[in-house]
Design a protein around this motif. Structure first.
Motif, PDB file in Angstrom:
ATOM      1  N   ASP A 132     -10.520  37.961   9.722  1.00 45.46           N
ATOM      2  CA  ASP A 132     -11.892  38.197   9.274  1.00 45.46           C
ATOM      3  C   ASP A 132     -12.587  36.881   8.943  1.00 45.46           C
ATOM      4  O   ASP A 132     -11.991  35.796   9.054  1.00 45.46           O
ATOM      5  N   ASP A 133     -13.871  36.956   8.549  1.00 47.45           N
ATOM      6  CA  ASP A 133     -14.673  35.753   8.302  1.00 47.45           C
ATOM      7  C   ASP A 133     -14.069  34.887   7.200  1.00 47.45           C
ATOM      8  O   ASP A 133     -14.091  33.655   7.280  1.00 47.45           O
ATOM      9  N   LYS A 134     -13.548  35.527   6.145  1.00 41.37           N
ATOM     10  CA  LYS A 134     -12.992  34.770   5.025  1.00 41.37           C
ATOM     11  C   LYS A 134     -11.775  33.964   5.453  1.00 41.37           C
ATOM     12  O   LYS A 134     -11.620  32.791   5.082  1.00 41.37           O
ATOM     13  N   VAL A 135     -10.896  34.584   6.252  1.00 35.48           N
ATOM     14  CA  VAL A 135      -9.705  33.893   6.731  1.00 35.48           C
ATOM     15  C   VAL A 135     -10.093  32.752   7.665  1.00 35.48           C
ATOM     16  O   VAL A 135      -9.530  31.648   7.601  1.00 35.48           O
ATOM     17  N   LEU A 136     -11.064  32.999   8.558  1.00 35.94           N
ATOM     18  CA  LEU A 136     -11.530  31.953   9.473  1.00 35.94           C
ATOM     19  C   LEU A 136     -12.058  30.752   8.708  1.00 35.94           C
ATOM     20  O   LEU A 136     -11.732  29.600   9.007  1.00 35.94           O
ATOM     21  N   LYS A 137     -12.900  31.029   7.709  1.00 37.14           N
ATOM     22  CA  LYS A 137     -13.522  29.940   6.947  1.00 37.14           C
ATOM     23  C   LYS A 137     -12.481  29.131   6.196  1.00 37.14           C
ATOM     24  O   LYS A 137     -12.531  27.903   6.156  1.00 37.14           O
ATOM     25  N   SER A 138     -11.511  29.810   5.603  1.00 29.21           N
ATOM     26  CA  SER A 138     -10.462  29.126   4.860  1.00 29.21           C
ATOM     27  C   SER A 138      -9.609  28.252   5.783  1.00 29.21           C
ATOM     28  O   SER A 138      -9.296  27.102   5.459  1.00 29.21           O
ATOM     29  N   ALA A 139      -9.253  28.803   6.949  1.00 32.20           N
ATOM     30  CA  ALA A 139      -8.438  28.044   7.904  1.00 32.20           C
ATOM     31  C   ALA A 139      -9.198  26.829   8.429  1.00 32.20           C
ATOM     32  O   ALA A 139      -8.629  25.736   8.564  1.00 32.20           O
ATOM     33  N   TYR A 140     -10.494  27.020   8.694  1.00 33.49           N
ATOM     34  CA  TYR A 140     -11.303  25.914   9.205  1.00 33.49           C
ATOM     35  C   TYR A 140     -11.383  24.778   8.189  1.00 33.49           C
ATOM     36  O   TYR A 140     -11.208  23.601   8.525  1.00 33.49           O
ATOM     37  N   ARG A 141     -11.658  25.109   6.951  1.00 36.29           N
ATOM     38  CA  ARG A 141     -11.786  24.073   5.927  1.00 36.29           C
ATOM     39  C   ARG A 141     -10.474  23.310   5.735  1.00 36.29           C
ATOM     40  O   ARG A 141     -10.469  22.090   5.542  1.00 36.29           O
ATOM     41  N   LYS A 142      -9.370  24.031   5.776  1.00 39.54           N
ATOM     42  CA  LYS A 142      -8.070  23.397   5.605  1.00 39.54           C
ATOM     43  C   LYS A 142      -7.792  22.407   6.731  1.00 39.54           C
ATOM     44  O   LYS A 142      -7.372  21.263   6.496  1.00 39.54           O
ATOM     45  N   LEU A 143      -8.043  22.828   7.970  1.00 41.70           N
ATOM     46  CA  LEU A 143      -7.777  21.957   9.119  1.00 41.70           C
ATOM     47  C   LEU A 143      -8.789  20.821   9.210  1.00 41.70           C
ATOM     48  O   LEU A 143      -8.445  19.700   9.594  1.00 41.70           O
ATOM     49  N   ALA A 144     -10.057  21.107   8.847  1.00 49.61           N
ATOM     50  CA  ALA A 144     -11.081  20.061   8.894  1.00 49.61           C
ATOM     51  C   ALA A 144     -10.751  18.937   7.919  1.00 49.61           C
ATOM     52  O   ALA A 144     -10.959  17.750   8.213  1.00 49.61           O
ATOM     53  N   MET A 145     -10.229  19.288   6.756  1.00 52.36           N
ATOM     54  CA  MET A 145      -9.829  18.255   5.794  1.00 52.36           C
ATOM     55  C   MET A 145      -8.630  17.457   6.306  1.00 52.36           C
ATOM     56  O   MET A 145      -8.537  16.253   6.097  1.00 52.36           O
ATOM     57  N   ARG A 146      -7.728  18.145   7.022  1.00 49.49           N
ATOM     58  CA  ARG A 146      -6.517  17.462   7.513  1.00 49.49           C
ATOM     59  C   ARG A 146      -6.844  16.458   8.615  1.00 49.49           C
ATOM     60  O   ARG A 146      -6.308  15.348   8.635  1.00 49.49           O
ATOM     61  N   TYR A 147      -7.744  16.840   9.527  1.00 50.13           N
ATOM     62  CA  TYR A 147      -8.019  16.004  10.688  1.00 50.13           C
ATOM     63  C   TYR A 147      -9.333  15.221  10.582  1.00 50.13           C
ATOM     64  O   TYR A 147      -9.771  14.627  11.575  1.00 50.13           O
TER      65      TYR A 147
END
Length: 379
Positions: free
Chosen positions: A19-34
């Protein structure tokens, strides 16, 4: 499959039903990593960062996500439509330009086709108030968590000190065309979302979205006379628009709590008042507290029955955004005593004899005596 065609769900490390919440959380986590700032000089991290942004840009939009789920990367290929079987793509591109001049914004408009800024979403807040607060009105504060314009980048989404560049996929037009059979379909560019520009270096505070979630304390003025379902609109206090677009509005939905004494029907208040048997029989006057705390005198006519309603004009709820007040309706309930003294029983028997027509030697002054006895009972 090329590097640019890696599955978007795999890039974000989520399932296809996320869902949107999971997508947003995953995106933020990966965006911070890379993020390039955390990996200076690493071209692989920079490339992965761009792929993550591209994947999230598609999957967070319901229409683009549906197109991707059905057609994959092919849904966003062919850019501005140059090419196709027998040069047909260029021919349809010319027809599309003709439609643009006739229908305007339906095909991107004559001004280059860039999408206008999308206003932020309207929000809803439910507030409960007492009947007394609905009568008087009130001033209160509420705290809500809402997307607000990112201060470091002023809502642009770009890291302070950096600039945007023209989107290469749509050449700054904000729209791309894809050929499907004999037709060319024009869509909002999935890379720049119709803005015609791409953020080269996203803001570290908001991840390139131009807005961040944070608590906001707001002053709310509840006017006198509100009822359940009344809405209060706070203009510009809704969700911030993306990339500096105007914010939406906040709507306060009011719910008036049930009262122990009064029921409400619009501006009319209804209450039930118990009276003694003698007051019902002989009449009199009583006082009851109103919704405003003032005592209200009520005249009780002799012989009143249980269930009879009396009306007091102008003692109800105020008219919302108007003048005057509604009425107060008093429903009478005659109480029957359960404990009687010997003298009271004697007087009631005398009353019973007079009602049945039997002669009563003590009938003179009977009602005065029964009233005095009843007063002794109720004191």
């Amino acid at each position: 499959m090329s590097a640019t065609e890696i599955d978007y769900y795999e890039l974000l490390e989520v399932s296809r039903d996320a869902d949107d919440k999971v997508l947003k959380s995953a995106y933020r986590k990966l965006a911070m990593r890379y993020h390039p700032d955390k990996n200076p000089g690493c071209s692989d991290s920079e490339a992965r960062f761009k792929q993550i942004n591209e994947a999230y840009d598609v999957l967070k939009d319901p229409q683009k996500r549906a197109a991707y789920d059905q057609y994959g990367h092919a849904a966003f290929q062919q850019g501005m439509g140059g090419g196709g079987a027998g040069g047909m793509g260029a021919e349809f591109g010319d027809i599309g330009d003709i439609f643009e001049s006739i229908f305007g914004s339906a095909f991107g408009g004559a001004g280059g086709g860039r999408q206008q800024q999308r206003r932020g979403a309207d929000l809803r807040y439910d507030m409960e108030v007492s009947l007394e607060e609905a009568f008087r009105g009130k001033q209160t504060e509420i705290t809500i968590e809402v997307s607000q314009t990112c201060e470091p980048c002023s809502g642009s989404g770009a890291e302070p000190g950096t600039s945007k560049r023209t989107c290469q996929m749509c050449a700054g037009h904000g729209k791309v065309r894809a050929q499907q059979g004999f037709f060319v379909v024009e869509r909002t560019c999935p890379t720049c979302h119709g803005r015609g520009e791409v953020i080269e270096k996203p803001c570290r505070s908001c991840g390139g979205e131009g807005r961040v979630d944070m608590p906001q304390t707001l002053q709310v003025d509840v006017p006198p006379g509100v009822d359940s379902g009344t809405r209060i609109r706070l203009s510009g206090k809704g969700e911030a628009g993306p990339f500096g677009a105007p914010p939406g509005d906040l709507y306060i939905f009011l719910h008036v709590k049930r009262h122990k004494v009064f029921e409400r029907d619009g501006t009319t208040l209804i209450t039930r008042v118990p009276i003694t048997f003698t007051t019902a029989a002989l009449g009199g006057s009583i006082e009851i507290p109103g919704i405003d705390g003032e005592m209200i005198a009520i005249d009780i006519p002799a012989g009143i029955q249980s269930g009879k309603q009396l009306r007091k004009r102008g003692s109800g709820m105020p008219v919302l955004q108007g003048r005057g007040r509604g009425d107060l309706v008093i429903e009478i309930t005659v109480e029957t005593p359960t404990k009687l003294t010997a003298r009271q029983k004697e007087l009631l028997r005398e009353l019973q004899e007079t009602e049945t027509g039997e002669e009563c030697p003590q009938s003179k002054g009977f009602f005065d005596r029964i009233k005095d006895a009843w007063n002794d009972l109720t004191e």
